[in-house]
Enzyme design. Structure first.
Site, PDB file in Angstrom:
ATOM      1  N   ASP A  70       0.530 -32.828  14.315  1.00 24.70           N
ATOM      2  CA  ASP A  70       0.843 -31.438  13.992  1.00 24.70           C
ATOM      3  C   ASP A  70       1.932 -31.378  12.927  1.00 24.70           C
ATOM      4  O   ASP A  70       3.028 -31.924  13.095  1.00 24.70           O
ATOM      5  CB  ASP A  70       1.318 -30.689  15.245  1.00 24.70           C
ATOM      6  CG  ASP A  70       0.216 -30.518  16.269  1.00 24.70           C
ATOM      7  OD1 ASP A  70      -0.837 -29.973  15.900  1.00 24.70           O
ATOM      8  OD2 ASP A  70       0.403 -30.935  17.428  1.00 24.70           O
ATOM      9  N   ASP A 130       2.660 -38.769  12.914  1.00 27.07           N
ATOM     10  CA  ASP A 130       2.558 -37.610  13.786  1.00 27.07           C
ATOM     11  C   ASP A 130       1.344 -36.796  13.333  1.00 27.07           C
ATOM     12  O   ASP A 130       0.818 -36.999  12.223  1.00 27.07           O
ATOM     13  CB  ASP A 130       3.846 -36.791  13.688  1.00 27.07           C
ATOM     14  CG  ASP A 130       3.838 -35.576  14.578  1.00 27.07           C
ATOM     15  OD1 ASP A 130       3.351 -35.683  15.724  1.00 27.07           O
ATOM     16  OD2 ASP A 130       4.300 -34.504  14.132  1.00 27.07           O
TER      17      ASP A 130
END
Length: 318
Positions: A31, A29
């Protein structure tokens, strides 16, 4: 039902080396894992270099549809990370793949609730986005606003994140979702509730807007982001990653960890939570201590967790 064993906390060099030796492919991922807003999390570059040096493969999977893959590529390079466009999977691009699956081909008009990222991905693939970043949508609402009249040639609605959400964007999107007895496909790029910002802020994510319009229209949407397994299958197919040798690393239990578990990455053991984003240790502890466990709760439990990629690379090179 037997609840999953508590996740393994990676706290020693041996723990870290065992984790890295278990998997050949890493889905990351962005963020809360790679960066916080526009700030690179310390040590991430060193971690990616470690993966390269040990012949590991990796790709980036984000539910943030506000940027296209090209824009993300620019951001990676500006932060000093040398990655290829083919390693980046945004949900704007995933929405394009869903349109194609539905038989809605290039040349079609698509109504967009979201920012330039979705529009750019649509244009690259030959679609004509309406709405989105149109400055007319920043105007005050009034009932005879021309954008409230449905364009009958629009073939689908794609909704995602935008920092410019207002009543007019909500109202125009609702017209399309209700049009023709709700027949237009509704594609959501994101089911996330929130994401980590700078200065400790927790900010509304795209899922908050997608769900808002789902409630207004009393309609379900097709989620083309995490944790939907359609995205996982697309990535595994495109990258050639072996499912059993792949791990998902993320900061969100309901999207990243559920994504890895539902896709049976690592044979059901391919998930690692980092505590550098929206999920705290207390959040994880609270989940594990709930007295009545359900299948849904079980899908949120990671196999591993670590403070951050900063800490992981520190352990690996100490």
């Amino acid at each position: 039902m037997t609840f999953k064993a508590n996740p393994s906390y990676i706290k020693t060099k041996e723990d870290a080396e065992l984790f890295l030796s278990t998997f050949d492919n890493f889905l990351l991922d962005c963020d809360g894992v790679i960066w916080l807003s526009e700030t690179l999390i310390p040590g991430v570059g060193d971690f990616l270099k470690y993966l390269d040096d040990h012949n590991k493969r990796y790709a980036f999977v984000t539910n943030n549809s506000s940027k296209s893959r090209d824009a993300y590529l620019t951001k990676f390079h500006e932060l000093g990370l040398d990655v290829a466009k083919e390693q980046i999977y945004t949900t704007g691009y995933s929405a394009v793949l869903e349109l194609q699956r539905l038989g809605i081909g290039p040349g079609s008009k698509i109504w967009v609730l979201g920012d330039e990222g979705i529009e750019e991905e649509l244009r690259i693939e030959g679609y004509f986005p309406l709405g989105g970043s149109d400055p007319s949508l920043d105007e005050e609402f009034y009932p005879k606003h021309p954008l409230l009249t449905v364009d009958p040639d629009v073939r689908a609605v794609v909704a995602g994140s935008t920092t410019r959400f207002n009543f007019l964007r909500c109202a125009t999107t609702l017209q399309y979702l209700m049009h023709n007895n709700k027949l237009l496909p509704y594609i959501g790029t994101n089911g996330d509730r929130n994401y980590p910002g700078l200065y400790g802020l927790i900010l509304p994510a795209g899922g908050a807007l997608v769900e808002h319009l789902s409630f207004c229209s009393d309609r379900k949407y097709t989620n083309v982001g995490k944790p939907d397994t359609v995205l996982a299958e697309t990535i595994l197919r495109n990258t050639g990653f072996d499912r059993l040798e792949t791990v998902m690393i993320g900061d969100t239990l309901t999207s990243d960890i559920k994504f890895g578990n539902d896709a049976q990455l690592g044979g059901g053991h391919g998930t690692m939570l980092v505590l550098s984003g929206v999920t705290s240790f207390d959040d994880l502890k609270g989940l594990l201590e709930q007295p009545h466990h359900t299948t849904e709760q079980e899908s949120l439990v990671p196999k591993f967790f670590v403070d951050s990629l900063t800490r992981l690379i520190e352990l690996l090179v100490e």
